[in-house]
Scaffold this active site. Sequence first.
Site, mmCIF file in Angstrom:
data_model
loop_
_atom_site.group_PDB
_atom_site.id
_atom_site.type_symbol
_atom_site.label_atom_id
_atom_site.label_comp_id
_atom_site.label_asym_id
_atom_site.label_seq_id
_atom_site.Cartn_x
_atom_site.Cartn_y
_atom_site.Cartn_z
ATOM 1 N N ASN A 188 4.444 -7.478 -6.403
ATOM 2 C CA ASN A 188 3.037 -7.451 -6.018
ATOM 3 C C ASN A 188 2.116 -7.752 -7.197
ATOM 4 O O ASN A 188 2.316 -7.210 -8.280
ATOM 5 C CB ASN A 188 2.674 -6.084 -5.450
ATOM 6 C CG ASN A 188 3.424 -5.784 -4.180
ATOM 7 O OD1 ASN A 188 3.707 -6.680 -3.390
ATOM 8 N ND2 ASN A 188 3.783 -4.519 -3.985
ATOM 9 N N SER B 59 8.218 -2.342 -5.041
ATOM 10 C CA SER B 59 8.235 -1.567 -3.802
ATOM 11 C C SER B 59 9.652 -1.073 -3.649
ATOM 12 O O SER B 59 10.590 -1.863 -3.699
ATOM 13 C CB SER B 59 7.853 -2.467 -2.624
ATOM 14 O OG SER B 59 8.319 -1.909 -1.420
ATOM 15 N N LYS C 17 9.876 -7.643 -3.645
ATOM 16 C CA LYS C 17 8.442 -7.890 -3.819
ATOM 17 C C LYS C 17 7.997 -7.772 -5.273
ATOM 18 O O LYS C 17 8.464 -6.914 -6.005
ATOM 19 C CB LYS C 17 7.625 -6.912 -2.964
ATOM 20 C CG LYS C 17 7.795 -7.168 -1.476
ATOM 21 C CD LYS C 17 6.749 -6.396 -0.696
ATOM 22 C CE LYS C 17 5.380 -6.972 -0.956
ATOM 23 N NZ LYS C 17 4.313 -6.176 -0.353
ATOM 24 N N ARG D 17 -42.828 8.435 -10.980
ATOM 25 C CA ARG D 17 -41.395 8.759 -10.864
ATOM 26 C C ARG D 17 -41.110 8.893 -9.384
ATOM 27 O O ARG D 17 -41.764 9.677 -8.700
ATOM 28 C CB ARG D 17 -41.007 10.047 -11.597
ATOM 29 C CG ARG D 17 -39.470 10.251 -11.574
ATOM 30 C CD ARG D 17 -38.987 11.361 -12.503
ATOM 31 N NE ARG D 17 -39.687 11.279 -13.763
ATOM 32 C CZ ARG D 17 -39.971 12.346 -14.527
ATOM 33 N NH1 ARG D 17 -39.574 13.545 -14.163
ATOM 34 N NH2 ARG D 17 -40.639 12.193 -15.645
#
Lengths: 436, 436, 436, 436
Positions: free
Chosen positions: D288, D280, D286, D320
């Site tokens: 992630n 980030s 971070k 069908r």
Amino acid sequence: MTAFDEGLLSPATAGHDRLVCDAAVLDALVHAERALIAAYLEIGMLSESDHAVILRSWGGGATASDPMIDVASVVEATVAGGNPVIPLIAQLKNRAPEALRPWVHRGATSQDIVDTALMILAATAVESVRHSLTDVIDGLRGLAERHGRDVVAARTLTQHAVPMTLGTRTETWGSGVERASTRLAALEFPAQLAGAAGTRASFAAITGSAEQTQSLVRAFARHAGLAVPAGSWQVSRWPITELGDALVQTIDSLGKIATDVATLSRTEVGELREGSGGGSSAMPQKQNPVESTLIRSAALRAPQLGATLHLAAALAVDERPDGAWHAEWPTLRELLRLALGASAHAISLAENLRVDPGAASRNLAITGGLIVSERLGIVLVPLIGRPRFDELIASAMAGADLGDLLRGLPEAAGLDVEELLDPARYTGVDPVEEEG
Amino acid sequence: MTAFDEGLLSPATAGHDRLVCDAAVLDALVHAERALIAAYLEIGMLSESDHAVILRSWGGGATASDPMIDVASVVEATVAGGNPVIPLIAQLKNRAPEALRPWVHRGATSQDIVDTALMILAATAVESVRHSLTDVIDGLRGLAERHGRDVVAARTLTQHAVPMTLGTRTETWGSGVERASTRLAALEFPAQLAGAAGTRASFAAITGSAEQTQSLVRAFARHAGLAVPAGSWQVSRWPITELGDALVQTIDSLGKIATDVATLSRTEVGELREGSGGGSSAMPQKQNPVESTLIRSAALRAPQLGATLHLAAALAVDERPDGAWHAEWPTLRELLRLALGASAHAISLAENLRVDPGAASRNLAITGGLIVSERLGIVLVPLIGRPRFDELIASAMAGADLGDLLRGLPEAAGLDVEELLDPARYTGVDPVEEEG
Amino acid sequence: MTAFDEGLLSPATAGHDRLVCDAAVLDALVHAERALIAAYLEIGMLSESDHAVILRSWGGGATASDPMIDVASVVEATVAGGNPVIPLIAQLKNRAPEALRPWVHRGATSQDIVDTALMILAATAVESVRHSLTDVIDGLRGLAERHGRDVVAARTLTQHAVPMTLGTRTETWGSGVERASTRLAALEFPAQLAGAAGTRASFAAITGSAEQTQSLVRAFARHAGLAVPAGSWQVSRWPITELGDALVQTIDSLGKIATDVATLSRTEVGELREGSGGGSSAMPQKQNPVESTLIRSAALRAPQLGATLHLAAALAVDERPDGAWHAEWPTLRELLRLALGASAHAISLAENLRVDPGAASRNLAITGGLIVSERLGIVLVPLIGRPRFDELIASAMAGADLGDLLRGLPEAAGLDVEELLDPARYTGVDPVEEEG
Amino acid sequence: MTAFDEGLLSPATAGHDRLVCDAAVLDALVHAERALIAAYLEIGMLSESDHAVILRSWGGGATASDPMIDVASVVEATVAGGNPVIPLIAQLKNRAPEALRPWVHRGATSQDIVDTALMILAATAVESVRHSLTDVIDGLRGLAERHGRDVVAARTLTQHAVPMTLGTRTETWGSGVERASTRLAALEFPAQLAGAAGTRASFAAITGSAEQTQSLVRAFARHAGLAVPAGSWQVSRWPITELGDALVQTIDSLGKIATDVATLSRTEVGELREGSGGGSSAMPQKQNPVESTLIRSAALRAPQLGATLHLAAALAVDERPDGAWHAEWPTLRELLRLALGASAHAISLAENLRVDPGAASRNLAITGGLIVSERLGIVLVPLIGRPRFDELIASAMAGADLGDLLRGLPEAAGLDVEELLDPARYTGVDPVEEEG
């Protein structure tokens, strides 16, 4: 007689589903039949004495349920015709004096009674759910009063992102619950009285006019405690799907809370703990977030039940469908049950939730101050440029003390490093002020 | 580059989904970023000239989409970060002069842009769907004007029940569509601008105050053409689920019509026929109800998509969840697509639907008059009693002529048998009069 | 005590769900606990006399259920710990002499008992469903013997397409049911005995070795009447989802039959009629396809229940999840119930289905011979070319007699027009011959 | 032409869905048509030269796709007839010399081609998914080799329960994946060649006999690379639902892994980390768990897609159906896409997963030794009785040192307290040994 389901496999709702159990359904079915004779009385077609005789023959007063009809006897006979109203009417007619039997269920179709009964049931259950939601919101407010200013880590994609206050989190929780409550409050619960195929032809024939038919429908709805329907909704099922959607939304909003509580109760996180965590005899150290678990179990089931209601609506062929209508009954009832159970558990969850500020502080410190990296970027990048800022962060991630690094920056000489690194100074715009 | 989906397997939507295709999504994402710099301009933090320079660098005017960013380049880079905004910003920043890059996406998080873009997309698509629904309703009204008084068989559980007018049926169809349209009209499309974890801390830090932050959010919402959000809804997902629910309800209401049309178009029924039925080269006699079929295919899929949105809402853990949010994007977009396609097909379905009054009359006669048996019971049981009435019906079901049987009843001497057996005299309370 | 669900809203299953009712669940839970002490006996850790004392204290024999434990008392206490085993063990321990109490539930975790009990329940229920499916197939064979050579219209997209035999249709029905039965037969029903977190550490500690632990697990599985598990499946939930999928597939196959029966029972079609159609007192002419309706109601609900089981499997976090496991219980049980109910109704549906050959013939003639247009094209296009063939068909569709048109073709002089137009000569390859 | 979906909203699958994109679908449709003329060649009805002329006119070799047909031209014309085969055949016929056009699509129906093409697509995609699953399993084995003996906390209901080895966890992960792979391997991919309504009447008329028809079907299946169908499955849709179920099960098994990885990657837990965590820019600290997030997004969507396939199967009315068949195509294709994407991400997830043994050890110690409380109970309760044991645990939970408490017990004098408290001595029965 053995009951199919007394709640053994449904701890999420056990003890909270009385309003929608089979006995309550039977009650509501009788209530609908009672509303019909009351409506004939009101429009002047049934005399007061005849009305009283029928009522008395059913063994119940104006509001009490009939204790003489037991569920099992109706269930046994319900299969042949495919719905519970057919055997119920047989019992109700049998009790009435022969001459008055034509007034029982007069002009109505099974769907009128089932739909009306489910709406009676739903209206009551939804009212109860809304009371619970109010208590949940109160519980969250109490929590916010005690701990709303506590600073905690906000997490995105499982990782610490920025600081926030616990009040911001409870505000998010509460806003979802309030929105759901608003949706529940806006629901319409129309009665159904449209006859064999939704045309009301039977009522027009019986009452002699369209006007009297309208009066009958209005009286019926009032006696059922429901809204007057704009028309037949026998195969226009939005009253069912809107109800279902609002119930699912309610459970979603509680599921969100429960999911957060369960996550923040993890042994390693420890910021929250349910007031009455479930224990384990073999592992006495455990404090299981049982209420969150049960609410979550409801939240994982509710959306698919809501989907079934929509499918039934979309496939409501003809003037009464061959299966879609029947698929709604147990599905809608289970959704009501889950909403009752989940909201009841959410009250004690909210009211008794314990916060461990020490754990919150410890967690906030895990990243060595990097939880405010976004703020640092906003402040420092203009001073030292992006490349040097990235280096600084990399050093901190490699273990260097962030405060030392900041204090070592000539450009940052004028900054209050302690303040800058204080998570409490970067918790955002307080949602309460926002309203002011 | 090969596109994954150009509509080859989606005839229900092909040609009607331009508003929500990837290029439109990319457009909306850029639109959201544009709204952000416009908001900084509006609150006085970005100069007009700088704003103009950035805009120009993006190659687009105030409203036009940027033709220089192609979807494929973003898609390729979208996987690493897990969302399309990260590579998009990189491209947008790269184009802007270095000094102005900090203003691109300033303070925002990917979710702000994705959520806002999806709301922009949804608002436009929903408006289009509502226009279509209006045309559907108009089409149904036209049909009612031409054939509303036609008498047809009402069917319950696949069997002829009582007569009704075709107008009652189209009224039911229309009421469902109108209700759905009302739900769509009541939707809120809030912008999202809440920063990394919904706290708006970055904006407060950048703008210097809560008040300026509020102004920024308001300006952003206005430039995005969306409602000002009451707060962050990053993990309070009712704007998504309420939208999803309303879309499913819309498709339900069209599915009901399509299901009826397909059923009433059956070779044996033949009361309705699509204006432009699909042919078959091998079986040239066939007039397939293709539009009903396509609408029904959408109706069978939509509810489960709606359920996925609810699950994502209930599992929106933390301040941004690890998967639930990502599950929403394609699901919501597909629901919008289905609503666009189904409503477009419903217009031509409604406008071009052909009624065969001859077939309707033939069908009405199949039961030899027994389609008015309910009416006969209302009239005759008081005269001849239930047992004799049941006998009479049994005779008719065994083949005896119902008119003869009635004319042979001494008690029925005063009755107009022709009138009594005329389905047109037992079609119920006209829904139009009802309103009067 | 009021039971939540005795079947009032579930005519699709009422009378057929005894094997999976709460009392049966309680039975299976006790059965699992009984299997555990039997396993300790078998591996030589519990003496025969102690085992007998415990068993006797529980008031039950080796196979009978314990009539002294009532569901309600367990349900009431089930909420605190979130599952029914905790209060059940308390009751079972209390009955045993104090010295022997440690042997009750020894080393086990609640999930061992719940999972094992649900497998016991499922194995029994699935066996019952398979018996029913065999009867359904037999019923269909009987139908094929009586009417397999009847020629009927095949329909695609609601329109008559080509002729077929009723035997081809019942073959299709039966093949789906057989396939589902094969899937059910291939299911594995493993016992679960893995301890607190699936590691079997407790059992190793109690028995003293990995080998003894294995022996214990094997003995437990045998006494529970289940397969020996390859390992713990506490959070590897394929035994649940494969079971769920096979149940849904079963209900799908019955839903297909029911959908066809309901369609072919339509008043206008009238080719089929349920043996015991549900009547209507107000509309005595109706013969509702009630069993098809009820089966269809199950078929509309089952897929979403199956989806919930998959979600629970995918979200089975940690070594026991916080909600996903709990969501399985009522969902799996309801699927078993629906399969029991739908298959039971399918037996009488299949056995008692009435065919109206006259209606089938009338329907076949509706298109004036055009039902064999595909055959005509195969034969005539080579003779007269596509344009003239298309013209000929257009004339027939406009009302001209197809036989006359054919007889008027010089190129068709050598053709046997009667034979060519006979639907019975164009029913395709007989599925029974195909096997030979 | 603008593509609807190039993957912008589907990072879970972008880059991994080439095998099932529209171009691949078109390819498979052409492949099916090619298989049909090859089958006519093989049974001796079409000459080698005519076959070669047709093939050449289509511009493709025996295996290559036709580059001259573009998706968009087919899509545009697909709506009128409701499926892509009708316009495709028109194009294929137009290219062939007029005299040979009757051999194109001869005797077949659109469903033969669409069903066969989807099976061709599915067979290829499933093979690719299975290769990925093998790599996932290898990746997990590599992880187990490096860290299988690491001792970690097992968690139930979010709380530390007992110790376990990381190898036990990876074994659980792997067993789910292997089971899914086995299911995929057992799938049948039958060709479809049954004509207008599943009777094969056209083929019998064209080839002149049932035997030749069988030969044609066998040749068709072989040229399509698929299994010879036992009969028509045009409305017996188990090949679709069994495929769907196996795909959902596959995604479930990956979802379980991803859910655990995401949970164990939480900032506070930190035991696992994806090899290439998403960053980030605003919050550089971070890491992630992006791949887990994307896999989870697929796992949240797949079950509802599977449910739609079952609904379509249960509602496959007539020979069908009017919508159910059409609902399958995009749904099945999306499931294949999700399985391709999720399994591809799971490879790098498994191969690059990083373990932090230090974090695991820290976490194990959080409960101050109480993580082995179950073992303590097994050992100590027989020595000191349940009441004193409970007291001891309560003291430990209140903060007393568990080692000191144990060493203070006279009855425990003979015990090795260090060993007793060592989590590594209570990790259970090693799953690898178990197999031996």
